[in-house]
Design an enzyme around this catalytic site. Structure first.
Site, mmCIF file in Angstrom:
data_model
loop_
_atom_site.group_PDB
_atom_site.id
_atom_site.type_symbol
_atom_site.label_atom_id
_atom_site.label_comp_id
_atom_site.label_asym_id
_atom_site.label_seq_id
_atom_site.Cartn_x
_atom_site.Cartn_y
_atom_site.Cartn_z
ATOM 1 N N ARG A 63 0.822 -1.217 0.000
ATOM 2 C CA ARG A 63 0.000 0.000 0.000
ATOM 3 C C ARG A 63 0.856 1.267 0.000
ATOM 4 N NH1 ARG A 63 -4.438 -1.872 4.299
ATOM 5 N NH2 ARG A 63 -5.523 -3.406 3.046
ATOM 6 N N ARG A 112 -3.286 5.922 0.082
ATOM 7 C CA ARG A 112 -3.954 6.875 0.962
ATOM 8 C C ARG A 112 -3.034 7.708 1.844
ATOM 9 N NH1 ARG A 112 -7.848 2.466 3.555
ATOM 10 N NH2 ARG A 112 -5.839 1.393 3.534
ATOM 11 N N ARG A 149 -6.799 11.444 -7.204
ATOM 12 C CA ARG A 149 -7.990 10.586 -7.064
ATOM 13 C C ARG A 149 -9.252 11.389 -6.760
ATOM 14 N NH1 ARG A 149 -8.993 5.789 -4.528
ATOM 15 N NH2 ARG A 149 -11.117 6.533 -4.798
ATOM 16 N N ASP A 174 -6.906 -3.204 -7.287
ATOM 17 C CA ASP A 174 -7.636 -3.758 -6.151
ATOM 18 C C ASP A 174 -7.883 -5.224 -6.446
ATOM 19 O OD1 ASP A 174 -10.336 -4.486 -4.660
ATOM 20 O OD2 ASP A 174 -9.431 -2.790 -3.604
ATOM 21 N N TYR A 217 -14.726 -12.980 -0.246
ATOM 22 C CA TYR A 217 -15.514 -11.788 -0.597
ATOM 23 C C TYR A 217 -16.767 -12.190 -1.375
ATOM 24 C CZ TYR A 217 -12.300 -8.060 0.832
ATOM 25 O OH TYR A 217 -11.547 -7.187 1.564
#
Length: 355
Positions: free
Chosen positions: A38, A42, A51, A87, A162
């Site tokens: 990551r 973020r 973004r 992702d 998921y």
């Protein structure tokens, strides 16, 4: 594992002699290579800027945006490898699964996979489903030069969880109910997902990625016997499918201290280790013939610089006897991490391990 050569030419790529690929091949390195899970995302203000107003899944399908986000941490931190920005649900979306990534929640599946009839929705993935991946990797390899690009995919078990749960879960009751209660359907779901995952990684490798990492984020929810019997065959199928490319294959999961040996056995050349198991102990569990990746606790980065360096020193000392070591965090960079702390950490590892 063969060298990092392109099958078409048999010639080394520009990245072949990079510290990252050498460490993955368990060869001598000029310094311990560093990258962060990551790292693209973020924690970076420049990421939030590009973004702005763009939903997560859409941002994964815009080649120029993917390339920019992937490059940001390489420019800022001087890390030794880039990780393709994506992702784990992107290939599922590409084959027509109705899903969305909801802010603050994560991927949500409109109609979970719960029956044999649902299996038909998991069709094969082709390069034509993900042209944006081919284009983005092409842009990246042209820009990165000698810095390797790591391909990215979610492992079959985590994707299945998921799909079956319908979203994030802490107990995985639907997933485990299928695994224990209908093992034939379970095996078919995972086998189908292994084919989809392998196809997704092949698109990245054909476009020029230098390594791949399979993220089995939720595998830590499994007992070793269940992992070996019900999950490992599908992960092994993915690794076997990309073996011909001769690139390092990295396997990572969270809370997988009890599974480290099996994760290596599944076909990984490099086993990712979270922060719960010291690297020297992890090496004992994994056994010889594998490099290790990890494993500073990402929360350490919120502590003062001296504490970060002290904990980093512990990781490097534990890694001193390893055949190959890629420095990383024990999980992804947390959203509120100070980017400067990551830059300093990269420089610290490089300086401390310079040979």
């Amino acid at each position: 594992m063969s060298a990092n050569l392109r099958p078409a030419t048999g010639q080394p790529t520009a990245t072949y002699d990079s510290a990252f690929l050498k460490a993955c091949r368990r060869e001598p390195v000029p310094h311990t290579p560093v990258w962060f899970m990551r790292q693209a995302g973020r924690s970076l203000p420049e990421y939030h800027k590009v973004r702005e107003g763009v939903p997560m899944l859409e941002s994964c399908t815009r080649p120029e945006l993917v390339a920019e986000i992937t490059l940001q941490p390489v420019r800022r931190h001087g890390v030794d490898a880039a990780i393709y920005f994506s992702d784990i649900v992107v290939p599922l979306k590409a084959i027509g699964i109705d899903l969305d990534i909801k802010p603050g929640v994560g991927p949500v599946i409109e109609q979970p996979i719960r029956s044999r009839a649902d299996l038909a929705r998991l069709r094969d993935l082709t390069p034509e489903d993900v042209p944006f991946v081919t284009e983005a990797v092409g842009l990246l390899t042209a820009e990165l030069g000698a810095t390797p690009l790591i391909g990215f995919a979610g492992a079959p078990f985590t994707l299945a969880a998921y799909l079956i749960e319908g979203g994030p879960s802490r107990s995985y009751e639907h997933t485990k109910a299928m695994m224990y209660g209908d093992p034939e359907l379970w095996a078919d779901v995972l086998d189908r997902l292994a084919d989809i995952t392998a196809a997704f990684l092949k698109v990245q490798l054909d476009a020029g990625a230098s390594a791949v990492q399979l993220f089995d984020s939720w595998a830590g929810a499994l007992a070793p016997a269940d992992y070996r019997r019900s999950v490992m065959p599908a992960s092994a199928k993915v690794f076997d499918a990309v073996e011909e490319y001769g690139v390092p294959r990295i396997h990572f999961g969270v809370g997988t201290g009890e599974l480290l040996g099996l994760m290596g056995e599944a076909g990984a050349d490099v086993v990712g280790v979270d922060w719960r198991v010291p690297l020297d102990e992890a090496a004992r569990r994994v056994g010889p013939g594998k490099a290790l990746q990890g494993n500073l606790d990402p929360a350490v980065l919120f502590a003062p610089r001296e504490a970060v360096e002290a904990k980093t020193r512990e990781v490097l000392d534990a890694a001193a006897g390893l055949e190959g070591h890629v420095f990383n965090l024990g999980h992804g960079v947390m959203p509120h991490t100070d980017p400067d702390a990551l830059t300093r950490l990269t420089e610290y590892v490089h300086t401390q391990t310079a040979r």
